[in-house]
Structures are given as structure tokens and as C-alpha cells.
Design a protein around this motif. Structure first.
Motif, mmCIF file in Angstrom:
data_model
loop_
_atom_site.group_PDB
_atom_site.id
_atom_site.type_symbol
_atom_site.label_atom_id
_atom_site.label_comp_id
_atom_site.label_asym_id
_atom_site.label_seq_id
_atom_site.Cartn_x
_atom_site.Cartn_y
_atom_site.Cartn_z
ATOM 1 N N TYR A 1 0.833 -1.207 0.000
ATOM 2 C CA TYR A 1 0.000 0.000 0.000
ATOM 3 C C TYR A 1 0.869 1.260 0.000
ATOM 4 C CZ TYR A 1 -3.692 -3.316 1.141
ATOM 5 O OH TYR A 1 -4.573 -4.367 1.113
ATOM 6 N N GLN B 1 -0.816 4.589 0.058
ATOM 7 C CA GLN B 1 -1.717 4.905 1.169
ATOM 8 C C GLN B 1 -0.908 5.309 2.409
ATOM 9 O OE1 GLN B 1 -4.445 1.606 1.722
ATOM 10 N NE2 GLN B 1 -5.073 1.626 -0.424
ATOM 11 N N ASN C 1 -10.233 10.000 0.906
ATOM 12 C CA ASN C 1 -9.816 8.960 -0.032
ATOM 13 C C ASN C 1 -9.673 7.655 0.743
ATOM 14 O OD1 ASN C 1 -7.172 8.872 1.199
ATOM 15 N ND2 ASN C 1 -6.575 10.632 -0.056
ATOM 16 N N SER D 1 -7.086 5.820 1.548
ATOM 17 C CA SER D 1 -6.008 5.771 2.534
ATOM 18 C C SER D 1 -6.430 6.406 3.856
ATOM 19 C CB SER D 1 -4.764 6.491 1.993
ATOM 20 O OG SER D 1 -3.733 6.522 2.968
ATOM 21 N N LYS E 1 -9.035 4.209 5.590
ATOM 22 C CA LYS E 1 -8.436 3.003 6.179
ATOM 23 C C LYS E 1 -7.650 3.357 7.446
ATOM 24 C CE LYS E 1 -6.561 -0.239 3.690
ATOM 25 N NZ LYS E 1 -5.727 -0.891 2.654
#
Length: 443
Positions: free
Chosen positions: A15, A18, A99, A101, A104
Motif C-alpha cells: 500500500y 496509502q 480517499n 487511505s 483506512k
């Protein structure tokens, strides 16, 4: 290579796009490494691999029509991160910066924050890159109805119970709830932060700010100190900052600073909170207006809240707002407590600096858990078809916050890091979530 470091390396590679999520995961995994290494069952059951991957991520388009008759399209998200302890629980953020990222990162943090409350709720987060600022009520309603038309497929009072967040206040919750009720033909506690006349809870608006101050109060009590007489610097002027300031002043502290996106105010004798409320909540104006009617106040454009000497710093604005240089300034000027009112407002290097300097650092997942705690209490009231008094909810809030502080403090002691509430909070939460995950098998 240790188990936790392997997971961090894998996440960083997988990721790379992110950064916010990687920051949150690295902060947690690094701090719980000792607890993880002490129990081989975690690695055998791939607990960390499962913990860092959301159980479900929903992304969808949100088409709506503006007042000029033009079709607009935004992106909607819901990250259902972990349900080991109960239904997913976390806010819906409406802001252009939203967004995957960021959601999360927020959802991952929510797992641990919710676990610390000891209430039966899992972790999740959601929202859209829609900006409600400058939109008419009709435009906001149209967006919310379109957003909920898709989201309603994925939530429910025993599945996922969203709440408000940045950009999602009482107006937006009302429109979202109305559309859910219309689609599902049921009146259930599927959203928290509802109006008091239709399922909301007293003290929900004040909960995060009040809880933040209750956490600091409990920490000071263990030192034999009181909040009375302390100089408090606060960043932000939204819901959390406003009620943190209110409760701190009520307990005898002097609130010296507040800020917004354009600048900040400093008043040595204490800020007039009624005036701030009128400017920000009633007139929806900038804090620069405050200085026009308060000649003893200093207003400064840009950043700078942390340049003023204080005893307690409460960052309540947004993520990564308290930088390493700010931490150094605070320490040099004698700060004794830094408690996070926003979600991860302190950068990792600033956090490490404050802890190494011996400052009592209170991480957001523990210190600002009051909001989600009262949201869970709202769920309970909805299930029982009851409405508790303000004092009843406030008393439960204080009890939960005191329990969070003591649980984090005890875990830090147990692993040889007395006073390190970052380590203590993360370990206490991880132990609770991982025990449930192990008990429920590989799911």
C-alpha cells in the motif's frame, strides 16, 4: 525479522500509495510488538495479517443534481474493518480530502478506540469527497439521499452503525436517516448522532470534548494534581475543541488559544467561549472576527498555537497538525501533558519526541474515545426504546473514560513501559480484539 516488522514491511510495499494508513498501522504494530512476540498463537493464526486487512471495503459513485440542474458525481466509501467485538462503528466524513487511505487509517484506529471503551462495537469508517460547505440544504439533501441509497445495502443496527464526522453534522445525519427509513421501511438505530426528538442521545454533542478533558483530569489525579489553574492551549474551534474548552474552563483551567483553518487567537486571561460559539456556530464566520470585539486578544494568520507557553496542549483540529518543531517548542516552554482530541493530530516523530522527553502523551484512540462511547450508549438507548438524562449519560461517559485511562496505564506497566499510554492503549485494545478473533476462528 520479527513478526510485526514483517507485516509492516509487507504493508508498506503493498500500500505504498496509502501513506496515512501505513502511518496508523506502523504506529500500532510497532508499539504492540512485545505483546505479540510473547504469544506465538498470534502468528500461528495470522492475527496481524487479518487485523490490517479490512473485512470489507465498499466504494461507489454518488450522482446528484445541484441547484443549477447539473449532474454531479462524487465517490462514496465504507471501510468495514473489524467486527470481532460487535457491529462496525465509525463516522462518515464528508470532505474533499477523503480517499481510501485516509478512511483506512481512520477505520484501523477505530478498531482500537472502540475496543478500549469495553463496549460491544467493532471498527469502521466511511464518507465521501463531497464538500457540504457552500451547498444549499436542498443540494446536501440530494447528495445524502443518493449516498444512502447505496450505503443502505451494507449497514444495519446489528451490522454497521455509522455516525457523524467532519462535514457530517445533525443536518446530514437527518437526511441520511430519513432516506434509510424510507428505503428499509424501518425505524432502527442505524445511525448515531440523531436529533434528540427521534432517537438521539443527550451529551453526544459534548462527548468527545468532555471525554478528552475527563481523561486528562484522571491522569492529573494520579499525579496528585488538578486541572484548576492550568494553562490550556487548544487547536481547532469545532465541536471537539469547543466542548473541551468548555469543560476545561468549568474545571478551573485557563483556555488560552483556539484556531481555525485561517488563523488562531490567543487571550492570556482566558478566551470568551460564548463569543467563539456565536462566531463559529451561529454566524459561521472566521475567528478573526473575535479580535474585533476583544482588544486583549491577539489574532495571527496561519499556524502558531503551540508557540504559546502552556501546561496542557489539546490538539483538536485535524491529523498531523502538531509537528516535531511544535513538540520541541512545547517541551522547551514547559508543557506537561499533550492529549489528542483529533484523530492522530501528532506526527509520529513528534509523538516519539514528546514521550522521550517525559511528557504525558495521551493518544487519540484513548483520549478522544468519548464520542464513540456515547454513540454506543445511543445504540443501547435505541435498542431499549429509552432516553437517558444528560447526567446519566455524562456519568457513564466519565466511568468509561476513567476505565480507558486505567486500562491503558495498567497495560503499560505490565509491559515495562510505565506512563507510556501509546503502548498501553494499543496493547490493551489489541489484547481484547485479538482474543475475540482467536475465539471466533479463521474468519
Amino acid at each position: 525479522m520479527g513478526y510485526t516488522q514483517r507485516i509492516i514491511d509487507e504493508l508498506t510495499k503493498r500500500y505504498a500509495d496509502q501513506p496515512e494508513f501505513i502511518q496508523a498501522a506502523e504506529e500500532v504494530l510497532t508499539s504492540i510488538a512485545e505483546a505479540v512476540d510473547a504469544n506465538p498463537a498470534y502468528e500461528e493464526a495470522a492475527v496481524l495479517e487479518r487485523l490490517v486487512e479490512p473485512e470489507r471495503v465498499v466504494m461507489f459513485r454518488v450522482p446528484w443534481v445541484d441547484d443549477a440542474g447539473r449532474v454531479q458525481v462524487n465517490r462514496g466509501f465504507r471501510v468495514q474493518f473489524n467486527s470481532a467485538l460487535g457491529p462496525y462503528k465509525g463516522g462518515l466524513r464528508l470532505h474533499p480530502s477523503v480517499n481510501l487511505s485516509i478512511l483506512k487509517f481512520l477505520g484501523f484506529e477505530q478498531i482500537f478506540k472502540n475496543a478500549l471503551t469495553t463496549l460491544p462495537i467493532g471498527g469502521g469508517k466511511g464518507g465521501s469527497d463531497f464538500d457540504p460547505k457552500g451547498k444549499s440544504d436542498r443540494e446536501v439533501m440530494t447528495f445524502c439521499q443518493s449516498f444512502m441509497t447505496e450505503l443502505a445495502r451494507h449497514i444495519g443496527s446489528d451490522t454497521d452503525v455509522p455516525a457523524g464526522d467532519i462535514g457530517t453534522g445533525a443536518r446530514e445525519i437527518g437526511y441520511l436517516f430519513g432516506q434509510y427509513k424510507r428505503l428499509r421501511n424501518e425505524f432502527t438505530g442505524v445511525l448515531t448522532g440523531k436529533g434528540l426528538g427521534w432517537g438521539g442521545s443527550l451529551a453526544r454533542t459534548e462527548a468527545t470534548g468532555y471525554g478528552l478533558v475527563y481523561f486528562v483530569q484522571e491522569l492529573l489525579a494520579h499525579r496528585g494534581e488538578k486541572l484548576a489553574g492550568k494553562r490550556v492551549n487548544i487547536s481547532g474551534s469545532g465541536n471537539v475543541a469547543t466542548y473541551a474548552a468548555e469543560k476545561a474552563r468549568e474545571l478551573g483551567a485557563c483556555v488560552q488559544t483556539m484556531s481555525d483553518s485561517t488563523g488562531w487567537i490567543y487571550e492570556e486571561g482566558g478566551i470568551d467561549l460564548a463569543a467563539v460559539h456565536e462566531i463559529k456556530e451561529v454566524r459561521r464566520a472566521r475567528l478573526s472576527e473575535y479580535a474585533k470585539t476583544h482588544p486583549s486578544c491577539t489574532y495571527t494568520e496561519g499556524r502558531g498555537v503551540w508557540s504559546i507557553p502552556c501546561d496542557i496542549a489539546l490538539p483538536c483540529a485535524t491529523q498531523n497538525e502538531l509537528l516535531l518543531e511544535d513538540a520541541r517548542t512545547l517541551v522547551e516552554q514547559g508543557v506537561s501533558v499533550v492529549a489528542e482530541g483529533a484523530n492522530m493530530p501528532t506526527t509520529l516523530d513528534a509523538t516519539e519526541y514528546l514521550i522521550d522527553a517525559g511528557i504525558a502523551f495521551c493518544p487519540g484512540k484513548a483520549a478522544n474515545a468519548g464520542g464513540v462511547a456515547v454513540s454506543a450508549l445511543e445504540m443501547t438507548q435505541n435498542s431499549e426504546r429509552l432516553a437517558w438524562t444528560f447526567d446519566e449519560v455524562d456519568a457513564k461517559l466519565q466511568e468509561i473514560i476513567v476505565g480507558i485511562y486505567r486500562g491503558a496505564s495498567e497495560a503499560a506497566e505490565r509491559f515495562g513501559k510505565p506512563g507510556n499510554l501509546v503502548v498501553g492503549a494499543n496493547i490493551a485494545a489489541f489484547e481484547k480484539v485479538s482474543a475475540a478473533m482467536l475465539a471466533q476462528g479463521i474468519v
